[in-house]
Design a protein around this motif. Structure first.
Motif, PDB file in Angstrom:
ATOM      1  N   GLY A 139       0.800  -1.218   0.000  1.00  0.00           N
ATOM      2  CA  GLY A 139       0.000   0.000   0.000  1.00  0.00           C
ATOM      3  C   GLY A 139       0.829   1.263   0.000  1.00  0.00           C
ATOM      4  N   SER A 140       2.169   1.139  -0.149  1.00  0.00           N
ATOM      5  CA  SER A 140       3.062   2.301  -0.080  1.00  0.00           C
ATOM      6  C   SER A 140       4.081   2.256  -1.212  1.00  0.00           C
ATOM      7  N   GLU A 194      -3.933   1.652  -6.882  1.00  0.00           N
ATOM      8  CA  GLU A 194      -4.401   0.620  -5.963  1.00  0.00           C
ATOM      9  C   GLU A 194      -4.398   1.126  -4.521  1.00  0.00           C
ATOM     10  N   HIS A 195      -3.408   1.967  -4.173  1.00  0.00           N
ATOM     11  CA  HIS A 195      -3.274   2.478  -2.803  1.00  0.00           C
ATOM     12  C   HIS A 195      -4.482   3.290  -2.358  1.00  0.00           C
ATOM     13  N   GLN A 196      -5.251   3.819  -3.305  1.00  0.00           N
ATOM     14  CA  GLN A 196      -6.388   4.658  -2.945  1.00  0.00           C
ATOM     15  C   GLN A 196      -7.469   3.887  -2.195  1.00  0.00           C
ATOM     16  N   ARG A 239       2.345   3.627 -11.374  1.00  0.00           N
ATOM     17  CA  ARG A 239       1.000   4.212 -11.438  1.00  0.00           C
ATOM     18  C   ARG A 239      -0.060   3.189 -11.045  1.00  0.00           C
ATOM     19  N   GLN A 240       0.076   1.959 -11.505  1.00  0.00           N
ATOM     20  CA  GLN A 240      -0.894   0.929 -11.127  1.00  0.00           C
ATOM     21  C   GLN A 240      -0.924   0.742  -9.609  1.00  0.00           C
ATOM     22  N   THR A 251      -2.200  11.009  -2.110  1.00  0.00           N
ATOM     23  CA  THR A 251      -2.900  11.007  -3.378  1.00  0.00           C
ATOM     24  C   THR A 251      -2.100  10.213  -4.401  1.00  0.00           C
ATOM     25  N   VAL A 252      -2.721   9.951  -5.563  1.00  0.00           N
ATOM     26  CA  VAL A 252      -2.002   9.276  -6.641  1.00  0.00           C
ATOM     27  C   VAL A 252      -0.800  10.111  -7.068  1.00  0.00           C
ATOM     28  N   ALA A 253      -0.995  11.434  -7.163  1.00  0.00           N
ATOM     29  CA  ALA A 253       0.101  12.312  -7.577  1.00  0.00           C
ATOM     30  C   ALA A 253       1.266  12.245  -6.603  1.00  0.00           C
ATOM     31  N   GLU A 254       0.969  12.197  -5.307  1.00  0.00           N
ATOM     32  CA  GLU A 254       2.041  12.105  -4.308  1.00  0.00           C
ATOM     33  C   GLU A 254       2.748  10.760  -4.397  1.00  0.00           C
TER      34      GLU A 254
END
Length: 582
Positions: free
Chosen positions: A117-118, A234-236, A229-230, A209-212
């Motif tokens: 998740g990171s 997924e982390h969201q 990116r994938q 966020t995805v950007a971070e």
């Protein structure tokens, strides 16, 4: 009539072995570097459930080629395989100098894994250090031990969330895990993150966020960052950690976000039985200005194999002013346990701490246990007229409104500190007639009356300088509705403990005194002659994340039936202690 009484308490004048000025070898371990270069590679490891975990491997090198031979491995479960814990960054604590090049140059392989998740790793965080992460750590440890460049002995390091990950790794008993260096973590999440049942910790974990997440380091070969990116997307699906805390007001609350009693699932203390069977050597790092210093000492009291602990005058995961010494100590520890070198560390006392305001050159102390053997706990009453006194005195009630205004300057985030906000709460003080060392856990035993069904009560031990400047030495807190004291399921070294189950909750009754007993965070501090020792009690702290919205008034009661006192741990056999009282 005000009468001044000066009482001198004569204790042995000379320091004993309990308070050696400096532990043998501490900060002076400096073996020569063996390798001047490193080679870094990264890849994905596939876990038992198919989740891919990103890892980077930094190996000793000669020129551009990895050095031949096998080396002990030290790894960390970080939030990224690069950045602060990656190439060239500190290996033990933020702000330190224990860099990758340094430790690898002494003949170690360093592995950095982005926890699920990171970073570049896939998967989601289900809570904060759940069992998924613990079993990931088992697999990563044993994978590292089996590599052709590894000796089979593995160590771990980390601080804050990575430090707590180390503790959870220990709970699953990886056979190859041999030694860990871990700092600023919670032993029990409810007690650490909602100390006293109150969320007043600013460090509540990462939410990105995805950007971070796209700023994270990708693994080798992912040149277009497609896999990164994938993973970021997924982390969201990860649990928002602050929302998770708010969803569990009691220790036994089942969170709708994880469908479990996550305070228990995510606490190393829940696996104390497994930890008691561990053979892992443990070194704990703490700071007198870190909110988890008490948790580190509780872990120290409950872990086997004579764990070590060092506590300095630092904030969260910082070793400011002592970076090189702590780095040398960590290397000495790993060399002892992962390489079998006799570094002298086993002959040192296991507790190593710094006394703030001690005479120059005598700040570092060592002891066999904490609290210190022979600590003299003395009671002081919160008397009338703002006087802190050794005698019960006349019946007194001190009232103050609960206001929620003010802010402390300086550090923010996980390093946020309490301060004395003038006009907030009520204070009691006494003059200090001679330099006086307080080392241990101060205790608050207070009787309160409120017109609200619940209160958040905070108590601060403070140093008031002759010019009026107030320094908060330490503090404690307790939510009044969970004031019922219980026997803890683990060693608490005599400190009060509150189970905090829903069935334990008891609202305040208007007009009726209620007793709140709680420990303040540990401290080691010298109050100087000519200063004043002060206790302040409030109904709010600026670091609170979820304070009650109702207005109320708190009265502190001190009469024949309800004695409101603080107990202070006077350090043994160090100073001739004197105090004055009215």
């Amino acid at each position: 009539m005000i009468r001044t009484l000066v009482a001198s308490l004569l204790i042995a004048a000379a320091p004993t072995a309990l308070h050696a000025q400096e532990a043998p070898g501490f900060g002076r371990y400096a073996p020569a570097l063996k390798y001047g270069d490193t080679v870094v590679t990264s890849e994905y490891l596939t876990m038992r459930d198919g989740v891919r975990i990103a890892v980077s491997v930094t190996r000793p090198a000669i020129g551009n080629k990895p050095a031949e031979g096998r080396f002990p491995v030290i790894w960390t479960g970080s939030l990224d395989i690069g950045g602060p814990n990656g190439d060239g960054g500190p290996i033990s604590v933020r702000g330190g100098r224990f860099g990758m090049g340094t430790i690898v140059g002494h003949g170690y392989v360093v592995v950095t894994a982005a926890r699920r998740g990171s970073g570049a790793s896939f998967g989601t965080r289900r809570g904060y250090q759940d069992r998924n992460e613990a079993y990931d750590a088992y697999e990563i440890t044993e994978w590292a031990a089996r590599q052709p460049w590894a000796t089979g002995k593995v160590g771990m390091f980390g601080c804050s969330n990575t430090g707590e990950a180390v503790l959870h790794s220990m709970t699953v008993l990886p056979p190859s895990l041999t030694a860990v260096f871990s700092g600023c973590f919670s032993w029990n999440k409810f007690d650490g993150f909602t100390r006293g049942g109150i969320i007043a910790n600013w460090g509540t974990g990462p939410t990105r966020t995805v950007a971070e997440d796209m700023k994270s380091t990708p693994v080798d070969g992912d040149t277009g960052r497609t896999l990164l990116r994938q993973a970021a997307e997924e982390h969201q699906g990860s649990t928002n950690l602050f929302d998770l805390m708010v969803s569990m007001p009691y220790r036994d609350t089942t969170s709708p976000l994880t469908y479990s009693r996550f305070w228990g699932e995510g606490s190393a203390s829940s696996y104390a039985a497994q930890l008691r069977t561990s053979r892992v050597a443990t070194y704990i790092l703490g700071g007198w200005y870190d909110d988890f210093r008490g948790q580190g000492l509780i872990a120290h009291a409950n872990l086997p194999n004579r764990p070590r602990i060092i506590i300095g005058p630092w904030t969260h995961c910082a070793t400011t002013g002592f970076e090189e010494g702590v780095a040398a100590e960590a290397l000495r520890f790993f060399d002892q346990h992962l390489k079998g070198i006799d570094t002298g560390i086993l002959a040192d006392a296991p507790v190593h701490y710094f006394t703030v305001n001690a005479p120059a050159g005598s700040g570092w102390r060592s002891a066999s246990t904490f609290p210190l053997p022979g600590t003299d706990m003395r009671s002081f009453h919160l008397g009338s007229g703002g006087v802190l006194t050794t005698r019960p005195g006349k019946a007194a009630q001190t009232a103050f409104p609960v206001t929620r205004e003010g802010k402390c300057p300086g550090a923010s985030g996980a390093s946020a500190q309490p301060c004395h906000i003038r006009g907030l709460g009520a204070s009691w003080s006494m003059p200090v007639a001679a330099d006086t060392e307080i080392t241990g856990h101060p205790m608050a035993d207070l009787w309160i009356v409120s017109d609200a069904p619940d209160e958040h009560l905070f108590a601060y031990l403070e140093d008031v300088a002759p010019d009026g400047k107030v320094t908060v030495v330490t503090e404690g807190r307790l939510k009044a509705s969970i004031r019922k004291a219980s026997a803890a399921p683990w060693q608490m070294s005599g400190l009060p403990w509150h189970r905090g189950f829903r069935e334990d909750s008891e609202p305040l009754t208007a007009g009726e005194p209620a007793r709140l007993q709680f420990a303040m965070l540990p401290a080691s501090y010298v109050f100087r002659k000519g200063h004043r020792l002060q206790v302040t009690v409030t109904g709010w702290d600026w670091r609170e994340r979820k304070a009650p919205a109702t207005a109320s008034t708190i009265r502190i009661v001190n009469d024949a039936r309800h004695r409101s006192i603080v107990q202070l741990p006077f350090a043994p056999a160090v100073y001739t202690v004197a105090y004055a009282q009215r």
